[in-house]
Design a protein around this motif. Structure first.
Motif, short mmCIF file in Angstrom:
data_model
loop_
_atom_site.label_atom_id
_atom_site.label_comp_id
_atom_site.label_asym_id
_atom_site.label_seq_id
_atom_site.Cartn_x
_atom_site.Cartn_y
_atom_site.Cartn_z
N ALA A 1 33.13 -27.20 -98.18
CA ALA A 1 32.94 -27.79 -99.65
C ALA A 1 31.51 -28.37 -99.74
CB ALA A 1 34.05 -28.59 -99.78
N LEU A 2 31.25 -29.24 -98.64
CA LEU A 2 30.02 -29.61 -98.61
C LEU A 2 28.62 -28.89 -98.78
CD1 LEU A 2 30.34 -32.83 -96.14
CD2 LEU A 2 30.55 -32.92 -98.82
N GLN A 3 28.94 -27.90 -97.88
CA GLN A 3 27.70 -26.86 -97.74
C GLN A 3 27.61 -26.15 -99.30
OE1 GLN A 3 29.32 -24.54 -94.31
NE2 GLN A 3 27.13 -24.94 -93.44
N ARG A 4 28.64 -25.99 -100.06
CA ARG A 4 28.70 -25.47 -101.30
C ARG A 4 27.78 -26.37 -102.09
NH1 ARG A 4 34.45 -25.00 -101.29
NH2 ARG A 4 35.13 -22.67 -100.46
N LYS A 5 27.87 -27.66 -102.07
CA LYS A 5 27.17 -28.47 -102.76
C LYS A 5 25.70 -28.68 -102.36
CE LYS A 5 31.22 -31.01 -104.04
NZ LYS A 5 31.90 -32.32 -104.37
N GLY A 6 25.32 -27.92 -101.20
CA GLY A 6 23.95 -28.12 -100.79
C GLY A 6 23.53 -29.37 -99.80
N PHE B 1 27.23 -45.32 -103.38
CA PHE B 1 28.54 -45.19 -103.90
C PHE B 1 28.82 -43.88 -104.64
CE2 PHE B 1 30.10 -49.83 -104.70
CZ PHE B 1 29.87 -50.09 -103.52
N SER B 2 27.55 -43.54 -105.38
CA SER B 2 27.42 -42.19 -106.20
C SER B 2 27.42 -41.10 -105.18
CB SER B 2 26.32 -42.32 -106.92
OG SER B 2 26.37 -43.20 -107.99
N ILE B 3 26.78 -41.38 -104.06
CA ILE B 3 26.74 -40.25 -102.96
C ILE B 3 28.20 -39.81 -102.62
CG2 ILE B 3 25.80 -39.75 -100.66
CD1 ILE B 3 23.30 -41.25 -101.30
N LEU B 4 28.66 -40.83 -102.21
CA LEU B 4 30.19 -40.48 -101.48
C LEU B 4 31.04 -39.97 -102.70
CD1 LEU B 4 30.66 -43.90 -99.56
CD2 LEU B 4 30.12 -41.64 -98.66
N ALA B 5 30.98 -40.56 -103.77
CA ALA B 5 31.89 -40.18 -105.03
C ALA B 5 31.71 -38.46 -105.23
CB ALA B 5 31.61 -40.93 -106.12
N GLN B 6 30.24 -38.17 -105.33
CA GLN B 6 29.97 -36.76 -106.01
C GLN B 6 30.16 -35.81 -104.43
OE1 GLN B 6 26.07 -36.79 -108.12
NE2 GLN B 6 26.57 -38.79 -108.89
N LEU B 7 29.94 -36.32 -103.66
CA LEU B 7 29.96 -35.42 -102.27
C LEU B 7 31.32 -35.07 -101.91
CD1 LEU B 7 27.54 -36.26 -99.56
CD2 LEU B 7 27.42 -34.12 -100.83
N TYR B 8 32.23 -36.11 -102.24
CA TYR B 8 33.65 -35.96 -101.64
C TYR B 8 34.82 -35.99 -102.94
CZ TYR B 8 31.78 -36.78 -96.97
OH TYR B 8 30.96 -36.17 -95.83
N ASN B 9 34.22 -36.42 -104.13
CA ASN B 9 35.08 -36.80 -105.16
C ASN B 9 36.04 -37.59 -104.80
OD1 ASN B 9 36.47 -36.31 -107.77
ND2 ASN B 9 38.17 -34.87 -106.85
N THR C 1 16.33 -41.59 -86.27
CA THR C 1 17.64 -41.18 -87.24
C THR C 1 17.86 -39.52 -86.81
OG1 THR C 1 17.35 -43.02 -88.67
CG2 THR C 1 18.87 -41.37 -89.14
N LEU C 2 19.10 -38.93 -86.74
CA LEU C 2 19.25 -37.67 -86.40
C LEU C 2 19.34 -36.87 -87.45
CD1 LEU C 2 20.96 -37.64 -82.74
CD2 LEU C 2 18.52 -37.32 -83.30
N PHE C 3 20.11 -37.48 -88.50
CA PHE C 3 20.65 -37.03 -89.69
C PHE C 3 20.24 -37.81 -90.88
CE2 PHE C 3 23.41 -35.53 -86.04
CZ PHE C 3 23.19 -34.26 -86.14
N SER C 4 20.22 -37.22 -91.77
CA SER C 4 19.94 -38.03 -93.18
C SER C 4 20.71 -37.38 -94.23
CB SER C 4 18.46 -38.28 -93.41
OG SER C 4 17.84 -37.09 -93.65
N PHE C 5 20.82 -37.93 -95.63
CA PHE C 5 21.59 -37.35 -96.77
C PHE C 5 20.26 -36.55 -97.51
CE2 PHE C 5 21.96 -37.41 -101.23
CZ PHE C 5 23.07 -36.67 -101.24
N ARG C 6 20.78 -35.34 -97.75
CA ARG C 6 19.73 -34.57 -98.28
C ARG C 6 20.32 -34.23 -99.78
NH1 ARG C 6 15.39 -32.89 -95.63
NH2 ARG C 6 15.37 -33.54 -93.34
N LYS C 7 19.35 -34.35 -100.54
CA LYS C 7 20.21 -34.07 -102.09
C LYS C 7 20.58 -32.90 -102.23
CE LYS C 7 18.51 -35.39 -106.33
NZ LYS C 7 17.49 -35.67 -107.44
#
Length: 305
Positions: free
Chosen positions: A293-298, A218-226, A3-9
């Motif tokens: 916006a995603l970068q601002r969220k880490g 679901f929470s990852i998408l909701a919080q990353l993108y509103n 896997t090349l990319f993964s979700f990081r908190k």
């Protein structure tokens, strides 16, 4: 293949800084239709679906979300020979119900395409009875691949209710989360997903097998993108096909950036309509502004796992 990319908190915000969630721009009243779906019984299943649409309209819902492959049930062998085209007799019944009751309807059906292949499909119908979006499931489980071909498109549609994207069930697994990322990048404010979540017959409502499997992505998408992510699943025991003997157990979910906003009852007998009033999120970012916006969220784009 690695896997090349993964979700990081995202990096935690300072203790005195609250996360910024823009104010909503309206509301959507949605009926999550936990429908009893019987394997190989499309007439009975569709009759229950149209009755649920009528109930949702009576409860002033704007949109009714129904389960995955509600015609034959997920991976029922009869679908291999009896699946219908879209538009066709099964989708026509749902379109007529949407028009009669003046609501949007999103439902999962089995589609026999012109090339002879079957697809695990979802349609979004407007209150005039028109199919305004059709989607084919992409993240097919191994056991369903003999039954359905892989989908090749993603779409978001503008409606008076907001921008709506559609996917199906396992498209929201953590390992398939790029599907949700893409719908959010396309501007979706609501991601809605017909589903057929299943567990072994021994699992009861005292267990919670979905926290990692559903609530987390679901929470990852909701919080990353509103965005608001909503999924409705069928209920009942599975008869026929590779999952015979397992059961669908409800536990439908609606999640936004603030957390769980609605949840269906968790058991195989919980055929019900769960009505939720959800805030339409404010999503002004487009294109590369979303990345900023995603970068601002880490969120990190540049690291291997």
């Amino acid at each position: 293949m690695a896997t090349l990319f993964s979700f990081r908190k995202p990096a935690p915000l300072p203790a005195n800084v609250a996360p910024v969630v823009p104010p909503p721009v309206g509301t959507l009243r949605i009926g999550l239709g936990q429908l009893l779906v019987e394997g190989g019984e499309p007439a009975r299943n569709l009759a229950r679906a149209t009755a649920l649409i009528a109930q949702a309209s009576a409860e002033n819902c704007d949109l009714v979300l129904l389960p995955e492959t509600l015609d034959f049930a997920w991976t029922h062998p009869s679908a291999l020979l009896e699946a219908q085209p879209i538009p066709g007799p099964f989708s026509d019944q749902l379109c007529a119900a949407a028009m009669q009751h003046g609501v949007y309807v999103c439902a999962g059906l089995t589609e026999r395409a012109a090339d002879g292949r079957n697809y695990n499909a979802a349609i979004l119908i407007d209150p005039q009875g028109r199919i305004i979006l059709k989607y084919h499931k992409i993240n097919l489980l191994s056991v369903e691949q003999p039954f359905y071909a892989v989908g090749q498109t993603l779409n978001v549609v503008d409606t008076p209710l907001g921008k709506i994207g559609v996917n199906i069930c396992a498209d929201n697994y953590l390992d398939a989360l790029p599907i949700g990322h893409t719908l959010a990048r396309m501007g979706a404010e609501f991601i809605i997903a017909p589903a057929s979540w299943t567990v072994d017959y021994s699992i009861t409502e005292e267990h919670d097998p979905y926290r990692e499997k559903w609530l987390k992505p679901f929470s990852i998408l909701a919080q990353l993108y509103n965005v608001v992510v909503v999924s409705t699943t069928s209920v009942g025991y599975i008869v026929g096909g590779p999952y015979e003997g397992k059961k669908s157990v409800g536990c439908s979910l609606a999640v936004d950036a603030h957390g769980v906003q609605a949840r269906g009852t968790f058991n195989e007998f919980a055929s019900q309509l769960v009505v939720a009033t959800l805030n339409r999120p404010h999503r002004p970012e487009r294109g590369t502004d979303i990345g900023v916006a995603l970068q601002r969220k880490g969120y990190r784009f540049d690291q291997l796992p």
